[in-house]
Scaffold this active site. Structure first.
Site, PDB file in Angstrom:
ATOM      1  CG  HIS A  78      -7.822  -0.637   2.291  1.00 39.70           C
ATOM      2  ND1 HIS A  78      -8.543  -1.532   3.051  1.00 39.70           N
ATOM      3  CD2 HIS A  78      -6.685  -1.266   1.947  1.00 39.70           C
ATOM      4  CE1 HIS A  78      -7.845  -2.654   3.166  1.00 39.70           C
ATOM      5  NE2 HIS A  78      -6.718  -2.531   2.510  1.00 39.70           N
ATOM      6  CG  HIS A  99      -1.999  -1.075   1.133  1.00 40.22           C
ATOM      7  ND1 HIS A  99      -2.485  -1.595  -0.052  1.00 40.22           N
ATOM      8  CD2 HIS A  99      -2.650  -1.756   2.130  1.00 40.22           C
ATOM      9  CE1 HIS A  99      -3.390  -2.523   0.217  1.00 40.22           C
ATOM     10  NE2 HIS A  99      -3.502  -2.665   1.524  1.00 40.22           N
ATOM     11  CD  GLU A 147      -8.325  -3.584  -0.616  1.00 37.44           C
ATOM     12  OE1 GLU A 147      -7.143  -3.277  -0.814  1.00 37.44           O
ATOM     13  OE2 GLU A 147      -8.644  -4.564   0.081  1.00 37.44           O
TER      14      GLU A 147
HETATM   15  C1  BGC Z   1      -4.507  -6.680   1.621  1.00 39.82           C
HETATM   16  C2  BGC Z   1      -4.417  -7.435   2.918  1.00 39.82           C
HETATM   17  C3  BGC Z   1      -4.037  -6.465   3.991  1.00 39.82           C
HETATM   18  C4  BGC Z   1      -5.075  -5.380   4.053  1.00 39.82           C
HETATM   19  C5  BGC Z   1      -4.752  -4.327   5.086  1.00 39.82           C
HETATM   20  C6  BGC Z   1      -5.544  -5.627   1.760  1.00 39.82           C
HETATM   21  O1  BGC Z   1      -5.595  -4.878   0.590  1.00 39.82           O
HETATM   22  O2  BGC Z   1      -4.777  -7.515   0.537  1.00 39.82           O
HETATM   23  O3  BGC Z   1      -3.486  -8.490   2.820  1.00 39.82           O
HETATM   24  O4  BGC Z   1      -3.919  -7.099   5.232  1.00 39.82           O
HETATM   25  O5  BGC Z   1      -5.167  -4.762   2.810  1.00 39.82           O
HETATM   26  O6  BGC Z   1      -3.513  -3.808   4.883  1.00 39.82           O
END
Ligand code: BGC
Length: 375
Positions: free
Chosen positions: A204, A130, A340
């Site tokens: 998210h 991210h 997402e």
């Molecule tokens: C990911 C997860 C992660 C979550 C929070 C999601 O987009 O695929 O693996 O734990 O985000 O960071």
């Protein structure tokens, strides 16, 4: 006396109706970041009473209030009512945030572009997640009220400088949130760069249609318009294969309860501790198409997700442990789901995946709509 009351009421009713029906954008302080910058919480209302709260810290959706089948409004996303919630160390969940520069994982925090190998900070074991250590979710965005024709809209802008978190190019990003009268929250993303770079933007939000803080989302029914998904290795990096969902617990082409197969003896479910996978959306071209539909039987609430993006990460909150307290109370294991909309994780390292490269002179554009209704 009765006459006077009647007269006053006659004057007041239209004024009250006006107040209730005119869509608007509210603004209040949401506190100061560690460098003393004041950030704000903006509220988008539509005439039907739907309410969305967004802070320019992280471009974060903090609350979405929608009615159930009895007209009762609940907040259906996980979030906090204060800035500290978002800045605390324990919050590693990215609740509601705008994610960038590169959403999801980049294997070993490395990618090669124009013959140059870039290294971006790793965080999630050996991988980058991210956008690095201080992604777009931890930045203060410039905010502008761009409401038009009575439709409340908030535009956020962020300049991610050349070299920030290891990524090349000055990237100008604009994210516009607008709330429609069909209880539809539209998110438009736009970006330009002055050097070749990679880009994967998403939101998210964690949804629980029974209300944030209700137990699990395993009773929610889900439809995903995807014939294929991208299986992962033990570090949750796609193997590169586009696997058919047919005959697997990943087949959501017909609406199915999320909990029906989540504990099946399936290698991919074990690696993800549940669903944490990118689905390849069935689509032609880049027009808006229905990617997912979620239904919660008790409240009757329905969420439809439309997007121009090629993929959607379906994540069932498998890393939530109950250690985070938010507006809705304790956020427990699998108490929310994320959809997402995005390009595929680790695309820069998989030339066969749709490209995430943005060139100077190009304008990146994508749109996602979260539309709520009742069945
Ligand atoms: C990911 C997860 C992660 C979550 C929070 C999601 O987009 O695929 O693996 O734990 O985000 O960071």
């Amino acid at each position: 006396m009765a006459k006077r009351l009647l007269f006053t009421t006659a004057l007041l009713v239209p004024a009250l109706m006006q107040a209730q029906t005119s869509p608007k954008l509210g603004k209040q302080s949401f506190g100061k970041t560690s460098d003393g910058t004041e950030v704000f919480l903006y509220t988008l209302h539509n005439a039907k009473g739907m309410e969305v709260k967004i802070t320019n810290y992280g471009g974060t959706i903090a609350q979405i209030k929608v009615p159930d089948r009895n007209g009762k409004f609940d907040d259906v996303v996980l979030g906090f009512d204060n800035l500290d919630g978002y800045t605390q160390k324990a919050n590693t969940a990215y609740f509601g945030a705008t994610i960038g520069r590169y959403g999801n994982r980049l294997a070993r925090g490395t990618f090669t572009l124009d013959g140059h190998t870039y290294h971006v900070p790793t965080k999630d074991g050996a991988n980058s997640l991210h956008g690095g250590l201080k992604g777009f979710d931890k930045r203060t965005w410039e905010a502008k009220d761009v409401s038009a024709k009575g439709a409340p809209a908030l535009e956020l802008h962020y300049l991610s400088r050349d070299g920030e978190e290891g990524y090349p190019g000055n990237l100008n990003v604009t994210v516009r949130f607008s709330l429609g009268e069909k209880d539809d929250l539209r998110i438009d993303y736009m970006a330009t760069t002055d050097k070749d770079t990679v880009l994967n933007l998403t939101n998210h939000s964690y949804f629980n249609l029974a209300g944030a803080g209700s137990d699990t989302v395993l009773n929610h029914k889900l439809m995903l318009a995807a014939d294929r998904f991208t299986p992962v290795d033990s570090t949750l990096i796609p193997t590169g294969v586009l696997q058919s969902v047919a005959g697997t617990p990943f087949d959501f082409r017909k609406s199915t309860e999320i909990g029906a197969r989540i504990n099946d003896n399936n290698e991919q479910l074990k690696l993800g501790k549940g669903y944490d996978h990118n689905f390849v959306l069935n689509r032609s071209g880049e027009s808006l198409a229905l990617a997912a539909k979620v239904e919660e039987p008790k409240s009757g609430r329905v969420l439809e997700v439309l997007t121009t993006q090629p993929g959607v990460q379906f994540y069932t909150g498998n890393f939530l442990t109950g250690s985070i307290h938010g507006i809705g109370g304790v956020y427990a294991f699998r108490s929310a789901l994320c959809l997402e909309t995005q390009h595929f994780p680790d695309s820069p390292n998989h030339p066969q995946f749709p490209s995430t490269v943005l060139h100077p002179g190009q304008q990146f554009r994508s749109t996602t709509i979260y539309r709520f209704s009742i069945e």
